[in-house]
Design a protein around this motif. Structure first.
Motif, PDB file in Angstrom:
ATOM      1  N   GLN A   1      20.342  12.790 101.283  1.00 10.07           N
ATOM      2  CA  GLN A   1      21.459  13.627 100.189  1.00 10.07           C
ATOM      3  C   GLN A   1      22.714  13.310 100.901  1.00 10.07           C
ATOM      4  N   LEU A   2      22.879  12.580 102.001  1.00  7.29           N
ATOM      5  CA  LEU A   2      23.924  12.492 102.752  1.00  7.29           C
ATOM      6  C   LEU A   2      24.339  10.950 102.781  1.00  7.29           C
ATOM      7  N   ILE A   3      25.536  10.630 103.319  1.00  6.00           N
ATOM      8  CA  ILE A   3      26.125   9.014 103.662  1.00  6.00           C
ATOM      9  C   ILE A   3      25.475   9.102 105.100  1.00  6.00           C
ATOM     10  N   ASN A   4      24.377   8.112 105.364  1.00  8.50           N
ATOM     11  CA  ASN A   4      23.930   8.080 106.862  1.00  8.50           C
ATOM     12  C   ASN A   4      24.309   6.637 107.111  1.00  8.50           C
ATOM     13  N   HIS A   5      25.005   6.768 108.472  1.00 10.23           N
ATOM     14  CA  HIS A   5      25.283   5.525 109.121  1.00 10.23           C
ATOM     15  C   HIS A   5      24.402   5.132 110.212  1.00 10.23           C
TER      16      HIS A   5
END
Length: 202
Positions: free
Chosen positions: A59-63
């Motif tokens: 659900q997030l932008i994961n780096h």
């Protein structure tokens, strides 16, 4: 091959993402296309990205930092996640803002389920990428789930549909998180692009 992969940060806002000082490769696809499994297979770390049989887990932008040299980004899936319309709209804005504002994004890896005929939502998404000049490649997943002839037939159908949109075949890879098929080819592509990115800065 990837020697080191570590989680960096999760965000809902592209402005809070790591400074765009390294080349970046993002992974996106329809919900439940096998994105997290592919990320884990490529990095050789089965616990790096959270996997789930339930669509909409990411659900997030994961780096992630890869070999201290480039960023791998796990983006929320699009499509059939069982979430409210308001959350889905928030995701779509988050993803589009990220994709259109990251100058260091070298390629967006758009994951396509090789078991299926071309899906309207996937074709609409790559059309949107083309309209916004976002560089993308196709990564067909789950190639181990049916015979090779069925996989190749579905890939050919999708490429034909893509050709009608763009006038040429997008670059593509056929993969399986289970058998690691396509791992070497995809990593070789990324590493060559990483080298080219740094060469262009000289």
């Amino acid at each position: 091959m990837i020697k080191k992969a570590s989680f960096l940060i999760s965000n809902t806002d592209y402005k809070k993402c790591p400074a765009p000082t390294k080349p970046e490769f993002a992974f996106i696809g329809r919900s439940n296309v096998g994105k997290s499994s592919l990320v884990n297979m490529l990095t050789g770390n089965k616990n790096l990205a959270k996997t789930s049989g339930k669509p909409g887990k990411t659900q997030l932008i994961n780096h992630f930092m890869i070999d201290d040299n480039w960023f791998m980004v796990d983006l929320p899936g699009y499509g059939f996640a069982k979430v409210s319309k308001s959350i889905k709209n928030t995701w779509e804005k988050m993803i589009s803002d990220y994709l259109t504002n990251r100058d260091n994004l070298v390629a967006l890896c758009v994951l396509i389920d090789s078991r299926l005929d071309p899906q309207k939502i996937d074709l609409e998404f790559i059309t949107w990428c083309g309209q916004h000049e976002i560089p993308f490649i196709l990564v067909f997943t789950k190639s181990d789930k049916q015979g090779k002839s069925k996989t190749f037939a579905n890939v050919a159908k999708f490429l034909e549909a893509a050709r009608e949109i763009f006038g040429e075949d997008p670059q593509y890879f056929i993969t399986s998180a289970q058998t690691t098929d396509g791992k070497e080819e995809l990593i070789n592509f990324i590493e060559a692009e990483v080298q080219e990115y740094y060469d262009s800065l000289k």
